[in-house]
Design a protein around this motif. Structure first.
Motif, PDB file in Angstrom:
ATOM      1  N   ILE A 133       0.836  -1.206   0.000  1.00  0.00           N
ATOM      2  CA  ILE A 133       0.000   0.000   0.000  1.00  0.00           C
ATOM      3  C   ILE A 133       0.870   1.256   0.000  1.00  0.00           C
ATOM      4  O   ILE A 133       0.580   2.234  -0.707  1.00  0.00           O
ATOM      5  CB  ILE A 133      -0.952  -0.013   1.218  1.00  0.00           C
ATOM      6  CG1 ILE A 133      -1.958  -1.161   1.086  1.00  0.00           C
ATOM      7  CG2 ILE A 133      -1.689   1.318   1.352  1.00  0.00           C
ATOM      8  CD1 ILE A 133      -2.816  -1.381   2.319  1.00  0.00           C
ATOM      9  N   ASN A 134       1.963   1.255   0.775  1.00  0.00           N
ATOM     10  CA  ASN A 134       2.890   2.388   0.777  1.00  0.00           C
ATOM     11  C   ASN A 134       3.475   2.639  -0.605  1.00  0.00           C
ATOM     12  O   ASN A 134       3.789   3.780  -0.973  1.00  0.00           O
ATOM     13  CB  ASN A 134       4.041   2.140   1.760  1.00  0.00           C
ATOM     14  CG  ASN A 134       3.596   2.083   3.213  1.00  0.00           C
ATOM     15  OD1 ASN A 134       4.147   1.330   3.994  1.00  0.00           O
ATOM     16  ND2 ASN A 134       2.594   2.855   3.573  1.00  0.00           N
ATOM     17  N   THR A 135       3.650   1.565  -1.382  1.00  0.00           N
ATOM     18  CA  THR A 135       4.203   1.692  -2.728  1.00  0.00           C
ATOM     19  C   THR A 135       3.179   2.259  -3.707  1.00  0.00           C
ATOM     20  O   THR A 135       3.525   2.993  -4.634  1.00  0.00           O
ATOM     21  CB  THR A 135       4.685   0.310  -3.218  1.00  0.00           C
ATOM     22  OG1 THR A 135       5.688  -0.179  -2.323  1.00  0.00           O
ATOM     23  CG2 THR A 135       5.281   0.390  -4.613  1.00  0.00           C
ATOM     24  N   ILE A 136       1.911   1.939  -3.497  1.00  0.00           N
ATOM     25  CA  ILE A 136       0.855   2.385  -4.411  1.00  0.00           C
ATOM     26  C   ILE A 136       0.660   3.894  -4.344  1.00  0.00           C
ATOM     27  O   ILE A 136       0.451   4.552  -5.367  1.00  0.00           O
ATOM     28  CB  ILE A 136      -0.471   1.663  -4.076  1.00  0.00           C
ATOM     29  CG1 ILE A 136      -0.359   0.172  -4.402  1.00  0.00           C
ATOM     30  CG2 ILE A 136      -1.640   2.285  -4.831  1.00  0.00           C
ATOM     31  CD1 ILE A 136      -1.573  -0.632  -3.979  1.00  0.00           C
ATOM     32  N   PHE A 137       0.760   4.485  -3.135  1.00  0.00           N
ATOM     33  CA  PHE A 137       0.385   5.890  -2.942  1.00  0.00           C
ATOM     34  C   PHE A 137       1.596   6.756  -2.613  1.00  0.00           C
ATOM     35  O   PHE A 137       2.513   6.322  -1.908  1.00  0.00           O
ATOM     36  CB  PHE A 137      -0.647   6.011  -1.814  1.00  0.00           C
ATOM     37  CG  PHE A 137      -1.906   5.231  -2.060  1.00  0.00           C
ATOM     38  CD1 PHE A 137      -2.844   5.672  -2.975  1.00  0.00           C
ATOM     39  CD2 PHE A 137      -2.140   4.040  -1.393  1.00  0.00           C
ATOM     40  CE1 PHE A 137      -4.001   4.953  -3.214  1.00  0.00           C
ATOM     41  CE2 PHE A 137      -3.290   3.307  -1.613  1.00  0.00           C
ATOM     42  CZ  PHE A 137      -4.229   3.761  -2.536  1.00  0.00           C
TER      43      PHE A 137
END
Length: 504
Positions: A133-137
């Protein structure tokens, strides 16, 4: 119309909304799966062992966590990250299926193995999910939407706890692990779909294109890197101290829940034999013994009361009912605490989080939880009703699993992929467990050597442990303040920095 409502609720702008919703749902499913396992883990352990034995288990859990994370990190950089995530989740679901078959026949040894596994696996799978999730946003997208995304975890907490409480009193009480497998598989599918959709977003593409490739971890490089920069070290110290003070509070709370529940069930199941309750300590202490020794002690107790053979057999049957009722009620008590934590967490994430992230800043938001735990530690130094202790558990848990967790994940967004996929599992696993084991060693030392040397009462032992916890909280507040300030400075730059130089 629905898109505008969702944008107002989540903070997600057009183009971000579907990945935000899928991330929300993935966290909901994963937390639901865990809160079907956690009450089962704790109630089974307390059925066979004393609450004080948790201190010893924490030591073994820490070592086990380090071994598992080091094994996982060996494959980071060698296997594509999303394939590695899928393999890890599949292995954990197979383990749940095996425990579903083994636990009914394994007794004490199976309970210990299950407790160890259930205490280790979730920190890894949750860390992997949040890393994705940290990579997506980007950090700016995360500030707008992470309150809503983290709400999925809180609702999963509530749903899993409520479902677990219902299962505990139903004919389907043995279905917890099977339902947990289904929820975990749904979490994996949802987050992989979110990754595929988010890859089309230009801001996500820019973030990923500017991210350094993952390096292969060798030896102790990841551990050296963890303590090599102040920003990540601040996050690690926060996680360590939070685990330490949470465990210190848990020792106090679980001991009272354990004893009070046992006393209530004893009064119901043994009223025919011991209305005054004078033999409660004998029955309560039987959990320390194996099954054969328990039966021998029950027979001796019956003979000492001049009971006929038929009533001695009834005494054994009453003990069997006592064990089953104790496990079910303890599971329900813990499930209710987790559910109320979730309800309060919803309020914090929906009403409070976005305002704090956007207008107050992380340097102040990160201080809320340590300030509460400092207050709670001082309050717990005095005798309290168990209901008030449960209120403290609910508030502390809600702040931790909702607001503080979302804040912590925001701190990871401007870091490198090496931090998110290699150092983050170390922080969320072994470093967190090191906090548990530090609290456990302090508890063991205080309750044995120091208690004998200084003749400390049980209340004085608890006060000393909490006083030591206050010193760690002070260090936590200083370190995380510096980390939060650095994050705020990076986001106030023009343009905001997508990735911090952690060696600067």
């Amino acid at each position: 119309m629905l898109k505008r409502v969702f944008q107002a609720l989540s903070g997600a702008r057009p183009g971000e909304q579907l990945p935000v919703l899928l991330s929300f749902m993935a966290l909901l499913c994963l937390l639901l799966s865990y809160y079907l396992v956690k009450p089962l883990r704790d109630s089974m352990f307390l059925s066979y062992y004393q609450a004080s034995d948790l201190a010893y288990m924490a030591i073994v859990v820490t070592v086990s966590s380090l071994v598992v994370i080091k094994f996982f990190n060996h494959w980071v950089g060698r296997i594509p990250r999303y394939r590695l995530m899928s393999i890890t989740y599949a292995v954990m679901m197979i383990c749940k299926l095996l425990f579903l078959l083994i636990l009914p026949i394994s007794g004490r040894w199976g309970t210990v193995v299950f407790y160890l596994w259930a205490s280790v696996y979730f920190t890894l799978v949750l860390s992997i999910l949040w890393g994705v999730i940290n990579t997506i946003f980007s950090a700016r997208q995360a500030e707008r939407s992470f309150g809503f995304v983290a709400l999925g975890a809180t609702l999963g907490n509530i749903s899993g706890a409520k479902l677990s409480a219902w299962l505990a009193g139903s004919a389907f009480k043995d279905w917890a692990l099977l339902l947990s497998i289904g929820a975990m598989s749904a979490a994996l599918g949802l987050i992989l779909l979110a990754v595929q959709i988010a890859s089309r977003d230009p801001e996500t593409a820019r973030k990923q294109s500017g991210t350094a490739a993952l390096h292969v971890s060798r030896g102790m490089q990841d551990i050296v890197s963890l303590f090599g920069n102040g920003y990540v070290r601040g996050i690690a110290l926060m996680v360590f101290t939070l685990a330490l003070i949470s465990m210190a509070v848990q020792f106090q709370a679980y001991g009272q829940i354990d004893r009070n529940t046992a006393a209530t069930v004893y009064g119901e199941e043994f009223a025919w034999f011991d209305p005054p309750g004078q033999h409660f300590e004998v029955i309560y202490g039987l959990k320390k013994l194996d099954a054969a020794a328990q039966q021998a002690r029950l027979k001796a107790l019956g003979r000492s009361g001049n009971l006929p053979t038929a009533q001695i057999q009834e005494l054994s049957q009453s003990f069997g009912r006592y064990q089953k009722q104790f496990e079910s009620r303890t599971r329900k008590v813990l499930s209710d605490v987790y559910a109320y934590q979730g309800l309060l967490g919803v309020f914090l994430l929906v009403v409070v989080a976005r305002f704090l992230f956007r207008f107050v800043g992380l340097r102040y938001t990160v201080l809320i939880l340590p300030a509460f735990y400092a207050l709670a530690a001082m309050v717990l130094m005095f005798p309290l009703e168990i209901a008030l202790i449960q209120v403290l558990l609910v508030i502390g848990g809600a702040l931790n699993y909702s607001l503080n967790n979302a804040t912590k994940e925001l701190l990871y967004t401007p870091t490198s992929e090496a931090v998110r996929f290699q150092l983050k599992p170390l922080i969320e696993g072994p470093v967190m467990r090191l906090g548990d084991v530090t609290a456990s060693l302090l508890q063991i030392g205080i309750s044995t050597a120091l208690a004998l040397w200084l003749a400390l009462t049980e209340m004085s032992q608890g006060r000393l442990l909490l006083a030591l916890g206050l010193l760690f909280i002070a260090a936590w507040m200083l370190a995380i303040w510096a980390t939060g300030r650095r994050y705020d400075q990076a986001q106030q730059a023009d343009p905001p920095r997508q990735e911090l130089d952690l060696h600067a």
